[in-house]
Write an enzyme that holds these catalytic residues in place. Sequence first.
Site, PDB file in Angstrom:
ATOM      1  N   ASP A  46      56.262  20.902  95.020  1.00  0.00           N
ATOM      2  CA  ASP A  46      56.776  21.810  96.048  1.00  0.00           C
ATOM      3  C   ASP A  46      56.352  21.314  97.424  1.00  0.00           C
ATOM      4  OD1 ASP A  46      57.729  24.570  97.082  1.00  0.00           O
ATOM      5  OD2 ASP A  46      55.672  24.425  97.823  1.00  0.00           O
ATOM      6  N   TYR A  51      56.266  20.826 106.475  1.00  0.00           N
ATOM      7  CA  TYR A  51      54.981  20.232 106.106  1.00  0.00           C
ATOM      8  C   TYR A  51      54.830  18.815 106.641  1.00  0.00           C
ATOM      9  CZ  TYR A  51      54.694  23.954 102.516  1.00  0.00           C
ATOM     10  OH  TYR A  51      54.664  25.146 101.839  1.00  0.00           O
ATOM     11  N   LYS A  76      61.930  23.214 101.410  1.00  0.00           N
ATOM     12  CA  LYS A  76      62.298  24.400 102.182  1.00  0.00           C
ATOM     13  C   LYS A  76      62.903  24.007 103.528  1.00  0.00           C
ATOM     14  CE  LYS A  76      58.019  26.346 100.362  1.00  0.00           C
ATOM     15  NZ  LYS A  76      57.399  25.028 100.064  1.00  0.00           N
ATOM     16  N   HIS A 109      62.502  28.988 104.290  1.00  0.00           N
ATOM     17  CA  HIS A 109      61.046  29.068 104.378  1.00  0.00           C
ATOM     18  C   HIS A 109      60.542  30.455 104.803  1.00  0.00           C
ATOM     19  CE1 HIS A 109      57.454  26.160 104.969  1.00  0.00           C
ATOM     20  NE2 HIS A 109      57.000  27.357 104.687  1.00  0.00           N
TER      21      HIS A 109
END
Length: 295
Positions: A46, A51, A76, A109
Amino acid sequence: MTTIPTLTLNKSVELPVIGLGVFQTPPDETRDAVAAALASGYRHIDTAAAYGNERQVGEAIHASALDRSDVFIETKIWISDYGYGETLHGFEKSARKLGVEQIDLLILHQALPTAFDKTLEAYRALETLLADGKVRAIGVSNFMVEHLTKLLDHATVVPAVNQIECHPYFQQRDVEDFGAEHGIVAQAWSPIGGITFYRDGKHTSTLDDPVIGAIAETHGKSPAQVMLRWGVQHGRSVIPKSTKPHRIAENIDVFDFQLSDAELKAIDDLDTGVRGGPEPADVNLENFGRPIPEA
């Protein structure tokens, strides 16, 4: 090697119940963490556009001896890429960074409460990507009941997953129960309560909780393993995060014991109702928006 049970999404897509999360994992550590996870038996990774480590996740997967179809990839779309065309392009950015043509699970998200029309347009783009076969399943993250209700009023596809903060100290049962009524799988981020002790240090660590510790001692397991087992037995998908190979291996070793009903209830009773992550109502483009780089 451990065989990981799965949860079925959209009646046909199999999601391994435990995956490796890479939130706040620096890009230069992400490759090694993902490689260690795949070597330990994980088949679900994930990540997220926000990120900044999608590329390294893809590199580690492609460097492994596994076929692409053996690894479930979830990522996401960040709020800065909400809107119909913007979200379609967000998929392209993520797919190129991951080095794949198809993403297994693509989710939004956050909800944008003050610009929910953009949230709806973003979700409509996910529905298009699903129809076109570019993603295998779609979902959301950090959506509360009011957000899910509004979304379901407009959506043609029910989200397969809602990824939410969920650990013994913050369980969000109303959100999970609402999702269950509509066939939405609850996916727990911070499933061992890491958010409670690395975000601001004001909370007691779940790892030191005496109730969890006593249950762990009974089973010869660690507190982290007990919390993950608790999540799995409640029917959730769980995505623990670690960069340490021994912890990564430990976190997947939770399928050789069973918590009793009394033990499950003892952990259920630890809920404090105190959120560790951001309040969903506070998420907006002014405070949280940031551009996601091109691939």
